[in-house]
Each structure stands twice: as C-alpha cells, then as structure tokens.
Design an enzyme around this catalytic site. Structure first.
Site, short mmCIF file in Angstrom:
data_model
loop_
_atom_site.label_atom_id
_atom_site.label_comp_id
_atom_site.label_asym_id
_atom_site.label_seq_id
_atom_site.Cartn_x
_atom_site.Cartn_y
_atom_site.Cartn_z
N CYS A 224 6.19 -5.20 0.31
CA CYS A 224 6.31 -3.87 -0.28
C CYS A 224 6.23 -2.79 0.80
O CYS A 224 7.17 -2.65 1.57
CB CYS A 224 5.27 -3.73 -1.38
N ARG B 222 12.78 3.49 -0.35
CA ARG B 222 11.43 3.55 -0.95
C ARG B 222 11.52 3.95 -2.42
O ARG B 222 12.41 4.70 -2.80
CB ARG B 222 10.58 4.60 -0.23
N GLU C 213 1.02 -12.10 -3.07
CA GLU C 213 -0.43 -12.23 -2.89
C GLU C 213 -1.20 -11.92 -4.17
O GLU C 213 -2.38 -12.24 -4.26
CB GLU C 213 -0.91 -11.34 -1.73
N GLY D 204 0.87 -1.18 0.00
CA GLY D 204 0.00 0.00 0.00
C GLY D 204 0.90 1.21 0.00
O GLY D 204 1.78 1.32 -0.84
N HIS E 66 4.94 -8.61 -4.55
CA HIS E 66 3.58 -8.95 -4.08
C HIS E 66 3.17 -10.38 -4.42
O HIS E 66 2.39 -10.58 -5.35
CB HIS E 66 2.57 -8.00 -4.75
N1 GLN Z 1 5.76 3.03 -2.72
C1 GLN Z 1 5.04 2.52 -1.59
C2 GLN Z 1 5.60 3.05 -0.27
O1 GLN Z 1 6.60 3.66 -0.24
C3 GLN Z 1 5.05 1.01 -1.57
C4 GLN Z 1 4.31 0.47 -2.77
C5 GLN Z 1 3.58 -0.82 -2.54
O2 GLN Z 1 3.36 -1.26 -1.41
N2 GLN Z 1 3.11 -1.39 -3.62
O3 GLN Z 1 4.99 2.84 0.73
#
Ligand code: GLN
Length: 205
Positions: free
Chosen positions: A82, A111, A179, A50, A177
């Site tokens: 992620c 990130r 999932e 997320g 991911h």
């Molecule tokens: N770019 C998001 C973050 O820094 C992570 C992206 C993801 O969870 N798909 O939180």
C-alpha cells in the site's frame, strides 16, 4: 544449518507490528528499522502500509531516505504494501506538495485511486505466480499501478485491469495488505528474494 539473514520492517509509521508478526511466524529474524545503523544490519526491508507522505517525511527526518535509496540501488530486496508500494514507485500521481519516493520500481502508482465510495473493500484475487488458493485482499485507501516499464511484471490485477501487485527483480509491491489477513505467500516470496541474494538457507516453515 546456516544462520538467518536478518530482515527489517521500516518502523516510522504504519502497520509495522503486523509485518513483524508475519515475518517472525515464517521463521525470519525480523526487526524494526528506524535508524541507518539498523538498515545496515538487515538484508531485506518491508515498507508497511500507512501514509506514504508521512513515511517519506519521517524517512528524511531520520536520515533514512538516502540510505534506503542506496540500498535499493544496491539490490536489497524490498516488499512494499500500500503506502510502501507508493514509496517504491519511480512516479506517483496524487502526491502532496514536495512528496518524494524512494523509487526503484519503474512504474507509475496512483494514490487513493479508488475514490471515497470504495475507499476500502475486500476481494479475492487470482495471483498466478502464487498459485491456488486466490488471495483474499483488503484494500484500504489503496493505490494502483497505472503504468509500468518493461522490467516490471504485474502479478495481479482487478477485473477493470488496474494492477495491484507487481514485481521488478527483488522489489515486490502490493496495493493491498496481506499482513492483515493471514496471507503469508507474498512475505515468503520476499524472504525467498532475500535468501537468494544472501545465500543463506531459507528458514524451515
Ligand atoms: N492512502 C495512503 C497513501 O497514499 C496509503 C494507504 C495505506 O497504506 N493503507 O499513502
């Protein structure tokens, strides 16, 4: 047969349903966790993908930030994908002002490290700890692990050497991911950590 150890998916923001579906398909008693009482009732926690800064803020607003930190310190198994990997890292690059992590994983996670040209991509990854076949990995504005301590073990890297799956004790993190692709082996590994700690039989799969 012994009962199942309940596991949670942190359900503040992100791809919560996908994780609940994988865990349930694996036979786990999987529940969303939004409140400290719900956290107290589970024996492992998935931190979904997320937006890590949003999940951080919401965790503080919902009174979950310190309970999750305490659960990690107490050895509760966690699996972060992620944004969830970012939230497990002790150190992050590219944080927004005031962004914090739960921490516990002795690593630095950067990130949005793949830049706008390759913000999202798919690749097949060799993950020796999981054996064959390779993992089909989807990266979406993904982070990568750029430094890690002696207790953390990289499980998979990209050809350029950036680490995208890592484990330290009962903490597991992937920059991609599983999932979303029908890949269940990381969730199985998380459940094995949970069952090893709780002494409850693993569900038959
Ligand atoms: N770019 C998001 C973050 O820094 C992570 C992206 C993801 O969870 N798909 O939180």
């Amino acid at each position: 047969m012994a009962g199942k150890a309940p596991v949670g998916v942190l359900a503040l923001q992100g791809d919560v349903r996908e994780h609940l579906a994988v865990l349930t398909a694996l036979g786990a008693d999987a529940r969303p966790v939004r409140r400290p009482e719900e956290l107290a009732a589970v024996e492992g926690l998935v931190l979904p993908g997320g937006e890590s800064s949003a999940i951080d803020k919401l965790a503080r607003a919902f009174g979950l930030f310190h309970p999750i930190r305490a659960a990690i310190a107490d050895g509760m198994p966690m699996y972060g994908t992620c944004a969830g990997l970012i939230l497990l890292a002790d150190r992050i690059d590219g944080a927004i002002a005031g962004q914090q992590t739960f921490g516990g994983l002795d690593a630095r996670v950067a990130r949005n490290v793949f830049g706008s040209q390759t913000a999202s991509f798919e690749t097949d990854l060799d993950v020796p700890a999981l054996g064959d076949p390779p993992v089909h990995a989807i990266f979406i504005r993904a982070p990568a692990v750029v430094e890690w301590g002696p207790d953390a073990e990289p499980l998979a890297s990209l050809p350029d050497g950036r680490v995208v799956a890592i484990e330290q004790g009962a903490l597991l993190g992937t920059a991609f991911h599983p999932e979303s692709t029908g890949e269940t082996r990381f969730h199985q590994r998380f459940l094995a950590h949970v069952h090893a700690r709780s002494g409850v039989d693993a569900p038959a799969s």
